[in-house]
Scaffold this motif. Structure first.
Motif, mmCIF file in Angstrom:
data_model
loop_
_atom_site.group_PDB
_atom_site.id
_atom_site.type_symbol
_atom_site.label_atom_id
_atom_site.label_comp_id
_atom_site.label_asym_id
_atom_site.label_seq_id
_atom_site.Cartn_x
_atom_site.Cartn_y
_atom_site.Cartn_z
ATOM 1 N N VAL A 69 0.865 -1.179 0.000
ATOM 2 C CA VAL A 69 0.000 0.000 0.000
ATOM 3 C C VAL A 69 0.906 1.236 0.000
ATOM 4 O O VAL A 69 1.509 1.583 1.011
ATOM 5 C CB VAL A 69 -0.948 0.009 1.216
ATOM 6 C CG1 VAL A 69 -1.851 1.237 1.171
ATOM 7 C CG2 VAL A 69 -1.800 -1.254 1.232
ATOM 8 N N VAL A 70 0.991 1.899 -1.155
ATOM 9 C CA VAL A 70 1.961 2.983 -1.323
ATOM 10 C C VAL A 70 1.429 4.330 -0.841
ATOM 11 O O VAL A 70 2.201 5.269 -0.655
ATOM 12 C CB VAL A 70 2.411 3.102 -2.796
ATOM 13 C CG1 VAL A 70 3.165 1.838 -3.216
ATOM 14 C CG2 VAL A 70 1.210 3.334 -3.713
ATOM 15 N N ALA A 71 0.098 4.443 -0.657
ATOM 16 C CA ALA A 71 -0.476 5.709 -0.207
ATOM 17 C C ALA A 71 -1.907 5.476 0.263
ATOM 18 O O ALA A 71 -2.564 4.517 -0.148
ATOM 19 C CB ALA A 71 -0.457 6.752 -1.320
ATOM 20 N N VAL A 72 -2.378 6.371 1.141
ATOM 21 C CA VAL A 72 -3.787 6.415 1.520
ATOM 22 C C VAL A 72 -4.247 7.867 1.420
ATOM 23 O O VAL A 72 -3.434 8.790 1.478
ATOM 24 C CB VAL A 72 -4.029 5.878 2.958
ATOM 25 C CG1 VAL A 72 -3.670 4.407 3.052
ATOM 26 C CG2 VAL A 72 -3.262 6.693 3.981
ATOM 27 N N ALA A 73 -5.551 8.062 1.278
ATOM 28 C CA ALA A 73 -6.098 9.413 1.188
ATOM 29 C C ALA A 73 -7.499 9.411 1.782
ATOM 30 O O ALA A 73 -8.226 8.413 1.702
ATOM 31 C CB ALA A 73 -6.144 9.888 -0.261
ATOM 32 N N ALA A 74 -7.873 10.555 2.389
ATOM 33 C CA ALA A 74 -9.161 10.662 3.068
ATOM 34 C C ALA A 74 -10.194 11.431 2.246
ATOM 35 O O ALA A 74 -11.365 11.464 2.611
ATOM 36 C CB ALA A 74 -8.981 11.328 4.433
ATOM 37 N N ASP A 75 -9.757 12.073 1.159
ATOM 38 C CA ASP A 75 -10.704 12.817 0.326
ATOM 39 C C ASP A 75 -10.166 12.922 -1.100
ATOM 40 O O ASP A 75 -9.039 12.492 -1.389
ATOM 41 C CB ASP A 75 -10.993 14.205 0.916
ATOM 42 C CG ASP A 75 -9.741 15.051 1.097
ATOM 43 O OD1 ASP A 75 -8.885 15.068 0.180
ATOM 44 O OD2 ASP A 75 -9.601 15.711 2.149
ATOM 45 N N GLY A 76 -10.974 13.512 -1.972
ATOM 46 C CA GLY A 76 -10.599 13.597 -3.369
ATOM 47 C C GLY A 76 -9.351 14.416 -3.626
ATOM 48 O O GLY A 76 -8.503 14.047 -4.444
ATOM 49 N N ASP A 77 -9.231 15.536 -2.912
ATOM 50 C CA ASP A 77 -8.055 16.395 -3.105
ATOM 51 C C ASP A 77 -6.767 15.667 -2.728
ATOM 52 O O ASP A 77 -5.763 15.747 -3.443
ATOM 53 C CB ASP A 77 -8.197 17.681 -2.277
ATOM 54 C CG ASP A 77 -9.226 18.639 -2.874
ATOM 55 O OD1 ASP A 77 -9.364 18.661 -4.115
ATOM 56 O OD2 ASP A 77 -9.882 19.352 -2.095
ATOM 57 N N GLN A 78 -6.790 14.964 -1.582
ATOM 58 C CA GLN A 78 -5.610 14.209 -1.159
ATOM 59 C C GLN A 78 -5.261 13.126 -2.178
ATOM 60 O O GLN A 78 -4.086 12.924 -2.507
ATOM 61 C CB GLN A 78 -5.849 13.560 0.207
ATOM 62 C CG GLN A 78 -5.781 14.507 1.390
ATOM 63 C CD GLN A 78 -5.904 13.761 2.717
ATOM 64 O OE1 GLN A 78 -5.955 12.526 2.759
ATOM 65 N NE2 GLN A 78 -5.970 14.522 3.808
ATOM 66 N N ALA A 79 -6.289 12.430 -2.668
ATOM 67 C CA ALA A 79 -6.048 11.344 -3.624
ATOM 68 C C ALA A 79 -5.369 11.869 -4.886
ATOM 69 O O ALA A 79 -4.379 11.308 -5.365
ATOM 70 C CB ALA A 79 -7.370 10.665 -3.975
ATOM 71 N N ILE A 80 -5.892 12.966 -5.416
ATOM 72 C CA ILE A 80 -5.345 13.541 -6.641
ATOM 73 C C ILE A 80 -3.928 14.073 -6.409
ATOM 74 O O ILE A 80 -3.043 13.925 -7.264
ATOM 75 C CB ILE A 80 -6.274 14.654 -7.164
ATOM 76 C CG1 ILE A 80 -7.594 14.033 -7.664
ATOM 77 C CG2 ILE A 80 -5.608 15.448 -8.287
ATOM 78 C CD1 ILE A 80 -8.700 15.040 -7.901
ATOM 79 N N ALA A 81 -3.699 14.678 -5.234
ATOM 80 C CA ALA A 81 -2.386 15.242 -4.927
ATOM 81 C C ALA A 81 -1.331 14.159 -4.713
ATOM 82 O O ALA A 81 -0.169 14.322 -5.093
ATOM 83 C CB ALA A 81 -2.479 16.130 -3.690
#
Length: 209
Positions: free
Chosen positions: A24-36
């Motif tokens: 698991v190389v990354a996690v994100a809590a919202d759309g902005d974090q995911a895109i960034a």
């Protein structure tokens, strides 16, 4: 990469995937974090919730796949609504699971998604196909549809429901290579490039079992 706004759910998915040997190389809590975070993380598969703050899961899928068309998106959502499933497929998602899926189903879905196989929670592909039912024969008012053989159409319908080559071969009592040849011939006739595009075309044409 795991994208979900519920910390406990996000942590559980990350833990299950890591326990199964995925990185698991990354996690994100919202759309902005995911895109960034996507460009630096460069995940092979994005496990993505649709209902997240900021840009929706559908928009996230579209944007990350524009950035890296080789990535795969597996939607993991509480919603099993036809409109949500279709929007995800049109955005480029390879698969769609509802959150009632078991740990084993999730792990299998991630493996198959990474391989490029369309994966759907049982019944969801059928819902979409039923909603977009159309004749597959050419009509004067519609676009001309390339003529497929009866066997190619049969294989295409199975591909559209998320069946793997192995499952299709077993169902039709054919060799794995023969199924691959039918799919490749269908891709060539329809001027498509891969199974994901083929599934999307089948859904839009309303092919169903």
């Amino acid at each position: 990469m795991v994208v979900d706004d519920h910390p406990m759910w996000r942590d559980a998915v990350e833990r299950d995937l890591a326990g199964a040997g995925f990185d698991v190389v990354a996690v994100a809590a919202d759309g902005d974090q995911a895109i960034a975070r996507f460009p630096a993380a460069r995940p092979q598969v994005v496990v993505l919730d649709l209902q997240i703050p900021g840009p929706s899961g559908v928009e996230v899928a579209e944007r990350v796949l524009r950035h890296d068309p080789s990535a795969r998106v597996l939607i993991l959502s509480a919603s099993g609504e036809q409109d949500d499933v279709l929007a995800a497929v049109k955005a480029g998602a390879t698969g769609y699971l509802v959150k009632s899926a078991s740990r084993e189903e999730l792990i299998d879905a991630v493996r198959r998604t990474a391989a490029g196989d369309p994966v759907f929670t049982p019944g969801l592909a059928g819902l979409v196909l039923g909603e977009y039912r159309r004749l597959s024969d050419p009509t004067p008012s519609g676009p001309e549809v390339p003529q497929l053989t009866e066997r190619e159409t049969e294989v295409l319908r199975m591909v559209a429901t998320g069946m793997s080559y192995k499952q299709i071969a077993e169902r039709l009592v054919l060799s794995h290579r023969t199924v691959q040849n039918h799919v490749q011939n269908t891709l060539r006739k329809l001027q498509l490039h891969n199974r994901v595009e083929l599934t999307r075309w089948a859904i839009e044409q309303g092919l169903e079992e």
